[in-house]
Design a protein around this motif. Structure first.
Motif, mmCIF file in Angstrom:
data_model
loop_
_atom_site.group_PDB
_atom_site.id
_atom_site.type_symbol
_atom_site.label_atom_id
_atom_site.label_comp_id
_atom_site.label_asym_id
_atom_site.label_seq_id
_atom_site.Cartn_x
_atom_site.Cartn_y
_atom_site.Cartn_z
ATOM 1 N N UNK A 1 0.881 -1.141 0.117
ATOM 2 C CA UNK A 1 0.021 0.106 0.039
ATOM 3 C C UNK A 1 0.662 1.333 0.023
ATOM 4 N N UNK A 2 2.067 0.988 0.623
ATOM 5 C CA UNK A 2 2.882 2.363 0.679
ATOM 6 C C UNK A 2 4.176 2.003 -0.220
ATOM 7 N N UNK A 3 4.222 1.072 -0.980
ATOM 8 C CA UNK A 3 5.455 0.793 -2.161
ATOM 9 C C UNK A 3 6.453 0.282 -1.585
ATOM 10 N N UNK A 4 6.409 -0.664 -0.399
ATOM 11 C CA UNK A 4 7.572 -1.168 0.097
ATOM 12 C C UNK A 4 7.411 -2.591 -0.029
ATOM 13 N N UNK B 1 20.037 9.727 7.327
ATOM 14 C CA UNK B 1 18.940 9.212 8.431
ATOM 15 C C UNK B 1 17.520 9.543 7.961
ATOM 16 N N UNK B 2 17.379 10.345 6.973
ATOM 17 C CA UNK B 2 16.045 11.055 6.983
ATOM 18 C C UNK B 2 15.501 9.861 6.081
ATOM 19 N N UNK B 3 14.106 9.999 6.360
ATOM 20 C CA UNK B 3 13.264 8.479 5.881
ATOM 21 C C UNK B 3 13.211 8.929 4.313
ATOM 22 N N UNK B 4 13.071 7.813 3.725
ATOM 23 C CA UNK B 4 12.814 7.794 2.078
ATOM 24 C C UNK B 4 11.422 7.204 1.978
ATOM 25 N N UNK B 5 10.518 7.997 1.224
ATOM 26 C CA UNK B 5 9.280 7.492 0.927
ATOM 27 C C UNK B 5 9.152 7.137 -0.699
ATOM 28 N N UNK B 6 8.882 6.188 -1.276
ATOM 29 C CA UNK B 6 8.897 6.065 -2.853
ATOM 30 C C UNK B 6 7.548 6.766 -3.415
ATOM 31 N N UNK B 7 7.755 7.277 -4.356
ATOM 32 C CA UNK B 7 6.231 7.937 -4.977
ATOM 33 C C UNK B 7 5.536 7.055 -5.680
ATOM 34 N N UNK B 8 4.160 7.186 -5.647
ATOM 35 C CA UNK B 8 3.319 5.989 -6.235
ATOM 36 C C UNK B 8 3.632 5.750 -7.590
ATOM 37 N N UNK B 9 4.283 6.601 -8.538
ATOM 38 C CA UNK B 9 4.672 6.366 -9.865
ATOM 39 C C UNK B 9 5.942 5.967 -10.134
ATOM 40 N N UNK B 10 6.730 6.212 -9.101
ATOM 41 C CA UNK B 10 8.398 5.667 -9.290
ATOM 42 C C UNK B 10 8.385 4.126 -9.691
ATOM 43 N N UNK B 11 9.470 3.847 -10.233
ATOM 44 C CA UNK B 11 9.842 2.505 -10.396
ATOM 45 C C UNK B 11 10.192 1.998 -9.089
ATOM 46 N N UNK B 12 9.961 0.513 -9.248
ATOM 47 C CA UNK B 12 10.061 -0.161 -7.862
ATOM 48 C C UNK B 12 11.715 -0.201 -7.833
#
Length: 220
Positions: free
Chosen positions: A24-27, A97-108
């Motif tokens: 759901x969050x691309x992980x 150390x900042x969190x990384x959040x993939x975008x919904x349209x980014x490649x996996x």
């Protein structure tokens, strides 16, 4: 193609485990015999993935966009010497150390580490819309048969996490190491466009391979 102050813990205690995907969050998380692959959690993970392919040998084949290439060898070595999210007990610089959040349209994008030692080993990237796969290994991890494991994991990502029945990968005719790794990973020759434009604008000759599954699914 991350830091916070963390107490020293048992090595590996902070790493995600297979079966802990969060689609759901691309992980996503996968494992092979010698590699653990997971969606980057911090900027360190992303920076290490880029450092793994910034050397001249890798860029000969990948042609990464200039603004994503880390030109300084010392910086690349320093990034690859870290362990994910400070799992070796060292304090990770705050910026990394900042969190990384993939975008919904980014490649996996999955960064990979060696299961022995937890060192950064490379990355695999899946373009879900095109159904195309790419991947690379850090200099210290090449020539050890890890490429086949990396591409097997990429095929699993496509078939059992992204729901793709077919995934394709391209390489230059002279890139014998990648082509051999694809074959060992179960990819078969495929027809495709004879020339390919790399992200840096170079146009190269291309040969294609594909991997099929009759039971494609998505992870929960």
């Amino acid at each position: 193609m991350v830091w916070s102050v963390m107490r020293r813990r048992r090595a590996g205690s902070q790493l995600p485990m297979p079966g802990q995907c969060e689609p759901g969050v691309g992980r996503h998380v996968l494992a092979t015999e010698r590699l653990l692959l997971f969606t980057p959690r911090t900027r360190l993970d992303v920076a290490a993935a880029l450092a793994a392919c910034a050397d001249a040998e890798a860029q000969r084949w990948l042609g990464t966009q200039a603004d994503e290439v880390l030109p300084d060898p010392a910086t690349r070595r320093a990034l690859l010497a870290w362990r994910p999210a400070g799992d070796d007990g060292r304090r990770v610089p705050r910026t990394l150390a900042q969190p990384y959040a993939p975008g919904p349209d980014d490649p996996l994008l999955l960064v990979c580490v060696r299961r022995s030692g937890l060192g950064y080993a490379g990355a695999v990237e899946l373009d879900r819309r095109a159904g195309e796969l790419g991947g690379w290994l850090a200099p210290a991890c090449r020539g050890q048969g890890l490429g086949a494991e990396l591409f097997r994991a990429g095929a699993a990502l496509a078939h059992t996490h992204a729901g793709l029945s077919t995934v394709r990968a391209g390489a230059e005719p002279g890139n014998t190491a990648s082509r051999r790794a694809l074959v060992l990973a179960g990819f078969v020759p495929d027809e495709g466009r004879p020339r390919h434009t790399l992200p840096d604008g170079r146009v190269v000759e291309a040969v294609w391979h594909r991997h099929d599954s009759a039971a494609a699914s998505r992870c929960r």
